[in-house]
Design a protein around this motif. Sequence first.
Motif, short mmCIF file in Angstrom:
data_model
loop_
_atom_site.label_atom_id
_atom_site.label_comp_id
_atom_site.label_asym_id
_atom_site.label_seq_id
_atom_site.Cartn_x
_atom_site.Cartn_y
_atom_site.Cartn_z
N ALA A 61 -2.67 -4.15 -7.81
CA ALA A 61 -2.62 -4.91 -8.89
C ALA A 61 -2.11 -4.36 -10.42
O ALA A 61 -1.75 -4.70 -11.28
CB ALA A 61 -3.67 -5.82 -9.36
N ASP A 62 -1.80 -2.92 -10.13
CA ASP A 62 -1.32 -1.94 -11.15
C ASP A 62 0.15 -2.48 -11.38
O ASP A 62 1.08 -2.58 -10.43
CB ASP A 62 -1.49 -0.61 -10.85
N PRO A 63 0.34 -2.64 -12.70
CA PRO A 63 1.81 -3.21 -12.96
C PRO A 63 2.89 -2.05 -12.54
O PRO A 63 4.08 -2.65 -12.18
CB PRO A 63 1.75 -3.08 -14.57
N ARG A 64 2.64 -0.96 -12.47
CA ARG A 64 3.73 0.06 -12.00
C ARG A 64 3.92 -0.36 -10.40
O ARG A 64 4.98 -0.16 -10.03
CB ARG A 64 3.01 1.39 -12.05
N VAL A 65 3.03 -0.52 -9.75
CA VAL A 65 2.86 -0.78 -8.32
C VAL A 65 3.58 -2.15 -8.06
O VAL A 65 4.75 -2.02 -7.25
CB VAL A 65 1.73 -1.10 -7.49
N VAL A 66 3.41 -3.10 -9.00
CA VAL A 66 4.16 -4.34 -8.76
C VAL A 66 5.60 -4.05 -9.11
O VAL A 66 6.75 -4.62 -8.42
CB VAL A 66 3.82 -5.47 -9.70
N ASP A 67 5.98 -3.55 -10.06
CA ASP A 67 7.32 -3.22 -10.67
C ASP A 67 8.02 -2.44 -9.54
O ASP A 67 9.21 -2.74 -9.14
CB ASP A 67 7.42 -2.48 -12.14
N ALA A 68 7.20 -1.43 -9.28
CA ALA A 68 7.93 -0.56 -8.02
C ALA A 68 8.58 -1.52 -6.77
O ALA A 68 9.62 -1.25 -6.12
CB ALA A 68 7.32 0.55 -7.68
N ALA A 69 7.46 -2.38 -6.36
CA ALA A 69 7.76 -3.11 -5.19
C ALA A 69 8.90 -4.07 -5.56
O ALA A 69 9.77 -4.28 -4.52
CB ALA A 69 6.39 -4.01 -4.96
N LEU A 70 8.91 -4.70 -6.76
CA LEU A 70 10.15 -5.65 -7.04
C LEU A 70 11.30 -5.24 -6.94
O LEU A 70 12.38 -5.55 -6.69
CB LEU A 70 9.75 -6.20 -8.31
N ARG A 71 11.18 -3.59 -7.22
CA ARG A 71 12.45 -2.95 -7.24
C ARG A 71 13.04 -2.52 -5.63
O ARG A 71 14.17 -2.11 -5.38
CB ARG A 71 12.45 -1.74 -8.05
N GLY A 72 12.23 -2.84 -4.77
CA GLY A 72 12.47 -2.44 -3.33
C GLY A 72 13.10 -3.60 -2.64
O GLY A 72 13.51 -4.28 -3.41
N LYS A 73 13.01 -3.58 -1.47
CA LYS A 73 13.70 -4.72 -0.39
C LYS A 73 12.78 -5.79 -0.48
O LYS A 73 12.25 -6.20 0.53
CB LYS A 73 13.91 -4.00 0.87
N THR A 74 13.06 -6.56 -1.31
CA THR A 74 12.17 -8.00 -1.58
C THR A 74 13.22 -8.97 -1.96
O THR A 74 14.19 -8.58 -2.85
CB THR A 74 11.01 -7.70 -2.40
N ARG A 75 12.82 -10.14 -1.79
CA ARG A 75 13.72 -11.38 -2.25
C ARG A 75 12.96 -11.68 -3.38
O ARG A 75 12.01 -12.67 -3.58
CB ARG A 75 13.74 -12.39 -1.19
N LYS A 76 13.53 -11.13 -4.56
CA LYS A 76 12.59 -11.57 -6.03
C LYS A 76 12.49 -12.86 -6.38
O LYS A 76 11.48 -13.26 -6.87
CB LYS A 76 13.45 -10.08 -6.91
N PRO A 77 13.84 -13.38 -6.18
CA PRO A 77 13.53 -14.75 -6.88
C PRO A 77 12.52 -15.61 -6.04
O PRO A 77 11.63 -16.58 -6.69
CB PRO A 77 14.93 -15.38 -6.53
N GLU A 117 1.02 -1.15 0.12
CA GLU A 117 -0.05 -0.01 -0.03
C GLU A 117 0.89 1.25 -0.08
O GLU A 117 0.28 2.24 -0.72
CB GLU A 117 -0.91 0.04 1.09
N ASP A 118 2.18 1.21 0.75
CA ASP A 118 2.84 2.43 0.81
C ASP A 118 3.58 2.53 -0.56
O ASP A 118 3.53 3.74 -1.14
CB ASP A 118 3.92 2.27 1.67
N VAL A 119 3.63 1.55 -1.28
CA VAL A 119 4.34 1.74 -2.72
C VAL A 119 3.39 2.21 -3.74
O VAL A 119 3.64 3.25 -4.39
CB VAL A 119 4.99 0.23 -3.37
N ALA A 120 2.09 1.79 -3.51
CA ALA A 120 1.05 2.32 -4.42
C ALA A 120 0.57 3.68 -4.11
O ALA A 120 0.41 4.54 -4.92
CB ALA A 120 -0.34 1.47 -3.92
N ALA A 121 1.02 4.15 -2.77
CA ALA A 121 0.57 5.60 -2.45
C ALA A 121 1.46 6.53 -3.17
O ALA A 121 1.18 7.57 -3.56
CB ALA A 121 0.49 5.55 -1.02
N LYS A 122 2.82 6.03 -3.04
CA LYS A 122 3.75 6.89 -3.85
C LYS A 122 3.53 6.99 -5.12
O LYS A 122 3.90 8.00 -5.72
CB LYS A 122 5.20 6.27 -3.45
N ILE A 123 2.97 6.26 -5.84
CA ILE A 123 2.82 6.15 -7.24
C ILE A 123 1.57 7.02 -7.51
O ILE A 123 1.51 7.73 -8.49
CB ILE A 123 2.66 4.77 -7.84
N GLY A 124 0.46 7.06 -6.54
CA GLY A 124 -0.56 7.88 -6.55
C GLY A 124 -1.89 6.81 -7.01
O GLY A 124 -2.44 7.38 -8.12
N THR A 125 -1.91 5.72 -6.63
CA THR A 125 -2.96 4.91 -7.07
C THR A 125 -3.50 4.03 -5.80
O THR A 125 -2.46 3.94 -4.87
CB THR A 125 -2.71 3.80 -8.29
#
Length: 595
Positions: free
Chosen positions: A526-542, A514-522
Amino acid sequence: MALIRSVRFARFRTLRDVTVVFQPRTVLVGSNNVGKTSVLEALEGAFGIGRRGYGFSEQDTTSGEDPSIGFEIVVEVVPSQGDQFSEDEQAIFATHIDLSQQRQRLLVRVVGRVEPEDDVFRAYVDFIKADGLDDGRVSQTQRRALTVVMLPATRDARRELGDRTGLWGRLTSDVDVARDVEERIEQLGREFGRTVVDELLGEEFRVRLTDRVAGSVADVLYADEPGSGLEFSLTPLDAQQALRQVELRLTTPGQPESRRVVDHSLGTQSVALYGLFEAYLESAGMRALAVAVEEPEAHLHPHAVRGLVKRIRRSPFQTIVSTHSTAVTNEADPREIVLLRRRASGTVASAVPPGFLSEDEVRVIRRYISEVGSDFLFSRAILFAEGQSEHLALPIFAAQLDIDFDQLGISVVPVSGSHFQRFAKLVGPQALTIPHVVICDRDAARQLLIDLRGLNRLPTGTDPDDLDRSQAAAAAAGYFWWSAGTFEQSLLEAGGAAHFVTALIEQRGRRFLEDVAAKIGTSDLADPRVVDAALRGKTRKPQINQRVAELFSGTAVPTEIVAALRALEARARAEAHAVASVGAGNTVGRTAEEE
């Protein structure tokens, strides 16, 4: 010292027509019954010591071949350093030494056949020249200078410790026993045997038995002449026989009471026998040409395997090891690998040609092997992927398509696009020849095609500067890249946004997303922009991608993944079919590998 450079086999078991090239350290890999043990036993049969004849029989000829022609093995021996043998070796081999491109060498031919005049199998070991003409029989002195010593996989330690041709028997066979020592052993044997009988059965029993046995012999055979008697020996009176019956007992930490080596675990037996093997090599005067070790991993846990392999690699001799274990191949230089496969024509051998890989390429490959392992060396087909995300997720997608990677012998190797070229050389048609498929990000595709062009393997109809037009032709040849750009973007375009939301919430929590989505303004998680930004954050992507793969159903697997996995499956099945189609006439005359 000299070393074995190559061995050419003709009509020998599965080795119908194949040449195996050796390095100072060589590791033989391949599936069961492909001929690894046959290679080792052929060398030991011709150059092993401790036997009266050569270790071959009529059954070693490939089934279906004329036994009067039999089999032929040609061994090429070269100087281990420089172009000339040592002075001692030149004195031993003299005029049998040949020249090849200004480098000295020996050619030794082993022939085993049934002689038509008396229908008896015989084996011959002779020197030959480059033109194939016979150059004289190998003498015992020359054979000792060409000694190959083999340690079989530990299946029966009793043979190695008790049999005349076992390790202990060979270790003690050349012991020069002084006559006074022999006499003392004889006397001790008699006294010991008499004492044991007296203590266990009683003196009266011993006297009565002596009277009956010796008396019977004297009465019936020697007209009751004096001189017959009966003695009791607990050990053989002959020194060599006594040595062969010495019992080796081993004490280990935590077990202060010694036990016979054969009563220890098979793993302990394996390591103890290797120590006996080293002692035998030392007793041979360090003159062995090569040592062959079959399956050193047998019965050992991984750490012990690595410890034993490191010990083997410290050997001063040329070493040839056969294995089914990645604990062995992980320690090897890729240039040391010889891969054996079955084909309709028999076994074929693949290896890295001299100078084919640079030191930098080898360094990178070994670094990746230390990270991901070397099981791909044993596979029927390899999937080279961009990174750990594909490494974890693609086998899950394969299972959804009923593609069983283990059953088909498929390995996934994660390599970044910049390093694919090195692995492509290693497993390509000029080296190990392992079928493979590549799938990478779009930004690595151009470099992939450039690398293929540098290897003279650029698929027809492809151009590194025109990826869109090249994609179909490249895919047909087994080279894929994600049209959307990356693996994650491809999954998103295939309708995986909701799956990413689930995976991200499970790993980081809903508040994070939700914090990632708020920064994007949505507010749409499930917005692809939110997912993409979240994956660039501190996540274990694999791990995120692994979970996303689990959430896809088989019918919804992205089409690009389906295409790549089906191409991979086809290559693995073709490799399996090449083995299954081997005809009965191409099998060995007897089971050559007990694996």
